[in-house]
Write a protein that holds these residues in place. Structure first.
Motif, mmCIF file in Angstrom:
data_model
loop_
_atom_site.group_PDB
_atom_site.id
_atom_site.type_symbol
_atom_site.label_atom_id
_atom_site.label_comp_id
_atom_site.label_asym_id
_atom_site.label_seq_id
_atom_site.Cartn_x
_atom_site.Cartn_y
_atom_site.Cartn_z
ATOM 1 N N LYS A 275 0.856 -1.210 0.012
ATOM 2 C CA LYS A 275 0.044 0.009 0.035
ATOM 3 C C LYS A 275 0.943 1.212 0.056
ATOM 4 O O LYS A 275 2.057 1.282 0.899
ATOM 5 N N LEU A 276 0.627 2.202 -0.643
ATOM 6 C CA LEU A 276 1.084 3.500 -0.899
ATOM 7 C C LEU A 276 0.655 4.442 0.116
ATOM 8 O O LEU A 276 -0.616 4.477 0.144
ATOM 9 N N GLU A 277 1.521 5.415 0.877
ATOM 10 C CA GLU A 277 0.869 6.196 1.495
ATOM 11 C C GLU A 277 0.251 7.544 0.727
ATOM 12 O O GLU A 277 -0.592 8.229 1.355
ATOM 13 N N GLU A 278 1.014 7.876 -0.060
ATOM 14 C CA GLU A 278 0.752 8.857 -1.079
ATOM 15 C C GLU A 278 1.189 8.784 -2.220
ATOM 16 O O GLU A 278 2.242 7.929 -2.732
ATOM 17 N N ILE A 279 0.399 9.292 -3.392
ATOM 18 C CA ILE A 279 0.750 9.218 -4.886
ATOM 19 C C ILE A 279 0.229 10.499 -5.615
ATOM 20 O O ILE A 279 -0.664 11.114 -4.827
ATOM 21 N N SER A 280 1.311 11.058 -6.504
ATOM 22 C CA SER A 280 0.904 12.283 -7.184
ATOM 23 C C SER A 280 -0.520 12.106 -8.022
ATOM 24 O O SER A 280 -0.596 10.662 -8.504
ATOM 25 N N TYR A 281 -0.906 12.981 -8.422
ATOM 26 C CA TYR A 281 -2.158 13.097 -9.190
ATOM 27 C C TYR A 281 -1.780 12.514 -10.582
ATOM 28 O O TYR A 281 -2.608 11.582 -11.195
ATOM 29 N N ASP A 282 -0.626 12.931 -11.149
ATOM 30 C CA ASP A 282 -0.150 12.199 -12.312
ATOM 31 C C ASP A 282 0.135 10.835 -12.354
ATOM 32 O O ASP A 282 -0.322 10.066 -13.512
ATOM 33 N N GLU A 283 0.693 10.281 -11.370
ATOM 34 C CA GLU A 283 1.143 8.808 -11.342
ATOM 35 C C GLU A 283 -0.479 8.057 -11.116
ATOM 36 O O GLU A 283 -0.446 7.229 -11.969
ATOM 37 N N MET A 284 -1.094 8.491 -10.126
ATOM 38 C CA MET A 284 -2.789 8.009 -10.094
ATOM 39 C C MET A 284 -3.298 7.995 -11.394
ATOM 40 O O MET A 284 -3.888 7.017 -11.779
ATOM 41 N N LEU A 285 -3.358 9.250 -11.975
ATOM 42 C CA LEU A 285 -3.718 9.363 -13.490
ATOM 43 C C LEU A 285 -3.526 8.184 -14.536
ATOM 44 O O LEU A 285 -4.316 7.384 -15.194
ATOM 45 N N GLU A 286 -2.044 8.113 -14.536
ATOM 46 C CA GLU A 286 -1.816 6.864 -15.377
ATOM 47 C C GLU A 286 -2.094 5.797 -15.198
ATOM 48 O O GLU A 286 -2.474 4.941 -15.819
ATOM 49 N N LEU A 287 -1.847 5.127 -13.931
ATOM 50 C CA LEU A 287 -2.357 3.991 -13.614
ATOM 51 C C LEU A 287 -3.812 3.667 -13.610
ATOM 52 O O LEU A 287 -4.010 2.781 -14.063
ATOM 53 N N ALA A 288 -4.559 4.674 -13.448
ATOM 54 C CA ALA A 288 -6.069 4.387 -13.533
ATOM 55 C C ALA A 288 -6.231 4.461 -14.964
ATOM 56 O O ALA A 288 -6.947 3.554 -15.340
ATOM 57 N N SER A 289 -5.679 5.248 -15.951
ATOM 58 C CA SER A 289 -6.182 4.923 -17.305
ATOM 59 C C SER A 289 -5.448 4.012 -17.800
ATOM 60 O O SER A 289 -5.599 3.293 -18.900
ATOM 61 N N LEU A 290 -4.729 3.201 -16.968
ATOM 62 C CA LEU A 290 -3.742 2.202 -17.671
ATOM 63 C C LEU A 290 -4.379 0.739 -16.952
ATOM 64 O O LEU A 290 -3.686 -0.180 -17.083
ATOM 65 N N GLY A 291 -5.404 0.974 -16.532
ATOM 66 C CA GLY A 291 -6.017 -0.492 -15.903
ATOM 67 C C GLY A 291 -6.036 -0.655 -14.397
ATOM 68 O O GLY A 291 -6.961 -1.605 -14.021
ATOM 69 N N ALA A 292 -5.536 0.171 -13.477
ATOM 70 C CA ALA A 292 -5.812 0.183 -12.102
ATOM 71 C C ALA A 292 -7.072 0.803 -12.047
ATOM 72 O O ALA A 292 -7.274 1.821 -11.516
ATOM 73 N N LYS A 293 -8.451 -0.033 -11.414
ATOM 74 C CA LYS A 293 -9.269 0.432 -11.713
ATOM 75 C C LYS A 293 -9.844 0.862 -10.302
ATOM 76 O O LYS A 293 -11.186 1.221 -10.003
#
Ligand code: ADP
Ligand code: ASP
Ligand code: MG
Length: 405
Positions: free
Chosen positions: A191-209
């Motif tokens: 589990k990550l304590e924090e993540i940047s918007y850009d990283e979350m955005l990429e992960l989300a658009s690349l399948g991390a639902k």
């Protein structure tokens, strides 16, 4: 007194006991004197089931009617959640997306929010109510019901948090936060304590639902800091926020696998200026989002020809095939080959900007797992490859182990 927006996803409201559990959590916050707006999804499986029924009637159902149908899932949950809160002695009222003032464009099944006028939300809050809003839905200026794309309740929550200037936005789900990879596929994920918007955005658009990508885009645009956490325990979750300096120290934040992609190849497209423009304009006009595009070098004797491949979301394949069939005589390609058995594996991290050798390490990990790469695409903070779907999970574990242990 704080104003908190809490969103509960499908599993968190998956049965009436879970809904009572949500009501208890809301009541705890309410007891502290906070104002609460609750956004709920449809109960888990309900949206999928509605889609299945529609497809049994028509392979390409009318999209306006699809939205009328899909919006019923969330409407069930808002009413049940309000009743659960009433049973605990709280004042609560449910609102549809339209009643909450969510106005969208008219692109049915993936409408964009144009504006929110949450007049009724404010009035009910001021009157001491918990306000429960149906996620995933809105209404056009003409009064047609729309939906915001799969996972769209996240967007409802974040957009409402922005419109209401909420003090806190919490996304409650069935995992403890955002992990380095889907914990259901990679048991060693952390589990990550924090993540940047850009990283979350990429992960989300690349399948991390775990988050709908459009909701993260919205959060970034309006600076909505949010927390992803579990509705089943009180563990701290993951904070999603603007990038901070030390975030670049980590090369790869996460790995994702998108199993919901398809690859389309247009074989033997005449190699003339304007062909790609015609093909992708036709797809764009049908609101089909295309992702990776690869064009081969000219081949064949006589008129030069090229193969153009692209990826898209699997549910849009049928529609895309229809569009391409419609322009066949105009373009003059030989055939369309569709492949649904692909997966898109990606690594994401803002640290990639300042570290070298990342691609080589990923490709090594794939080679070791004996996985063939069909397509590659990169951006400043991600590398994606298209691979055989059957090898997707194995490849994901191997790449995760190489970067994240
Ligand atoms: P909800 O119904 O609450 O919106 P979703 O099913 O949409 O929940 O999203 C939560 C799921 O996302 C988790 O159960 C998990 O399997 C999946 N998931 C995929 N990638 C990740 C990740 N990197 N971190 C956490 N969960 C992830
Ligand atoms: N019920 C919708 C879906 O399953 C929206 C959501 O859950 O966020 O996609
Ligand atoms: Mg979701």
């Amino acid at each position: 007194m704080a104003l908190i927006v809490q969103k509960y996803g499908g599993t968190s409201v998956g049965n009436t006991d879970r809904i009572k559990n949500v009501a208890r959590r809301v009541a705890e916050y309410r007891a502290k004197g906070d104002q609460i707006v609750v956004v709920v999804s449809a109960m888990s499986g309900v949206t999928d089931n509605l889609i299945k029924m529609a497809k049994e009637i028509s392979p390409l159902p009318n999209e306006r009617e699809m939205d009328v149908l899909l919006s019923t899932g969330e409407q069930t949950t808002i009413a049940l959640t309000a009743m659960a809160l009433h049973s605990l002695g709280l004042k609560a009222v449910s609102l549809t997306g339209a009643q909450a003032g969510i106005v969208t464009d008219g692109v049915h099944t993936k409408a964009k929010i144009q504006n929110i006028t949450p007049k009724q939300v404010h009035e009910f809050l001021d009157d001491g109510n918990v306000v429960i809003v149906a996620g995933f839905q809105g209404q056009t200026a003409e009064g047609n019901i729309t939906t915001l794309g799969r996972g769209g309740s996240d967007l409802t929550a974040i957009a409402l948090a922005a419109a209401l200037k909420a003090d806190l936005c919490q996304i409650y789900t069935d995992v403890d936060g955002v992990y380095t990879a889907d914990p259901r596929l990679v048991p060693t994920a952390r589990k990550l304590e924090e993540i940047s918007y850009d990283e979350m955005l990429e992960l989300a658009s690349l399948g991390a639902k775990v988050m709908q990508s459009r909701s993260v885009e919205f959060a970034k645009k309006f600076g909505v800091i949010f927390e992803v956490r579990s509705s089943l325990n009180d563990n701290p979750g993951t904070i999603v926020k603007e990038e901070t300096k030390n975030m670049e120290d980590v090369v790869i934040r996460g790995v994702s696998l998108d199993k919901n992609q398809a690859k389309v190849t247009l074989a033997a497209v005449p190699d003339h200026p304007g062909m790609a423009a015609r093909i992708f304009r036709a797809l764009g006009d049908a609101s089909i989002n295309v992702d990776m595009i690869v064009q081969t070098a000219s081949h064949g004797s006589g008129t030069p020809a090229t193969d153009i491949s692209f990826t898209l979301d699997k549910p849009e394949l049928l529609k895309a095939q229809k569009v391409l069939a419609g322009i066949k005589s105009n373009i003059g390609y030989r055939e369309v080959i569709a492949d649904e058995n692909i997966g898109k594996l990606s690594i994401v991290g803002v640290g990639m900007r300042s570290h070298s050798g990342v691609a080589a390490k990923m490709f090594d990990a794939l080679a070791q797992a004996n996985v063939n790469i069909q397509m590659i695409s990169t951006s400043e903070i991600k590398i994606s490859v298209v691979i055989d779907l059957a090898k997707g999970e194995q490849a994901m574990k191997s790449v995760h182990a190489a970067f994240l242990g």
